[in-house]
Write a protein that holds these residues in place. Structure first.
Motif, mmCIF file in Angstrom:
data_model
loop_
_atom_site.group_PDB
_atom_site.id
_atom_site.type_symbol
_atom_site.label_atom_id
_atom_site.label_comp_id
_atom_site.label_asym_id
_atom_site.label_seq_id
_atom_site.Cartn_x
_atom_site.Cartn_y
_atom_site.Cartn_z
ATOM 1 N N TRP A 36 1.000 -1.277 0.096
ATOM 2 C CA TRP A 36 -0.506 -0.070 -0.244
ATOM 3 C C TRP A 36 0.708 1.333 -0.034
ATOM 4 N N ARG A 38 0.839 5.522 -0.162
ATOM 5 C CA ARG A 38 -0.661 6.608 -0.843
ATOM 6 C C ARG A 38 0.620 8.514 -0.821
ATOM 7 N N GLN A 46 4.290 7.593 -1.460
ATOM 8 C CA GLN A 46 4.695 7.090 -0.109
ATOM 9 C C GLN A 46 4.492 5.694 0.242
ATOM 10 N N VAL A 48 3.857 2.902 2.493
ATOM 11 C CA VAL A 48 2.845 2.704 3.497
ATOM 12 C C VAL A 48 3.026 1.546 4.142
ATOM 13 N N TYR A 60 6.521 -2.027 7.833
ATOM 14 C CA TYR A 60 5.447 -0.534 7.857
ATOM 15 C C TYR A 60 6.379 0.469 8.063
ATOM 16 N N ALA A 61 5.995 1.502 7.252
ATOM 17 C CA ALA A 61 6.337 2.860 7.219
ATOM 18 C C ALA A 61 6.688 2.838 8.765
ATOM 19 N N SER A 63 5.824 5.699 10.710
ATOM 20 C CA SER A 63 4.726 7.008 10.409
ATOM 21 C C SER A 63 3.349 5.649 10.995
ATOM 22 N N VAL A 64 3.030 4.733 10.433
ATOM 23 C CA VAL A 64 2.433 4.178 10.727
ATOM 24 C C VAL A 64 1.921 2.829 11.550
ATOM 25 N N PHE A 68 -2.127 0.784 11.575
ATOM 26 C CA PHE A 68 -2.360 0.139 10.354
ATOM 27 C C PHE A 68 -1.744 -0.813 10.522
ATOM 28 N N MET A 83 -6.541 0.199 9.070
ATOM 29 C CA MET A 83 -6.472 1.712 9.254
ATOM 30 C C MET A 83 -6.647 2.666 10.260
ATOM 31 N N ASP A 90 -3.177 11.407 7.527
ATOM 32 C CA ASP A 90 -3.283 9.606 6.935
ATOM 33 C C ASP A 90 -4.092 10.861 5.592
ATOM 34 N N TYR A 94 -4.872 6.004 -1.212
ATOM 35 C CA TYR A 94 -4.113 5.560 -1.797
ATOM 36 C C TYR A 94 -4.281 4.186 -2.396
#
Length: 123
Positions: A36, A38, A46, A48, A60-61, A63-64, A68, A83, A90, A94
């Motif tokens: 995924w 976004r 970027q 996700v 996972y990034a 940031s999440v 997520f 999410m 956010d 996506y």
């Protein structure tokens, strides 16, 4: 090849939850790792989250992380992004993406893309 169609986006309040789905066509879904990504207006696309072919590995990034969860159901040819605790940052379109092989987080290593689904998070 594989075709991907995202769904599940929408408008939610900060702190709320959404589940995105990406349905794939084709008979070799399990051969693809999935991700995924976004993209917000004026910003680069970027990473996700990503999941391996078997679903046994995820990435996972930062940031999440903790908010997520990516999962897949190979019997249904579908990958999901749950999410939670959504934040205004956010907000983005996506996209799900696929590559035939192992998991990568770089968008350029993905060959197939869906059309995207809008996620908007408000306060």
């Amino acid at each position: 090849q594989v075709q991907l169609v995202e769904s599940g986006g929408g408008l939610v309040q900060s702190g709320g939850s959404l589940r995105l789905s990406c349905a794939a066509s084709g008979r070799t879904f399990s051969r693809y790792s999935l991700g995924w990504f976004r993209q917000a207006p004026g910003k680069d696309r970027q990473f996700v989250a990503a999941i391996s072919r078997s679903g046994g590995s995820t990435y996972y990034a930062d940031s999440v992380k903790g908010r997520f969860t990516i999962s897949r159901d190979n019997a249904k040819n579908t990958v999901y992004l749950q999410m939670n605790s959504l934040k205004p940052e956010d907000t983005a379109v996506y996209y799900c993406a696929a590559r035939e092989g192992v998991l990568y987080t770089d968008a350029s290593w993905h060959d197939y893309w869906g059309q995207g689904t809008q996620v908007t998070v408000s306060s």
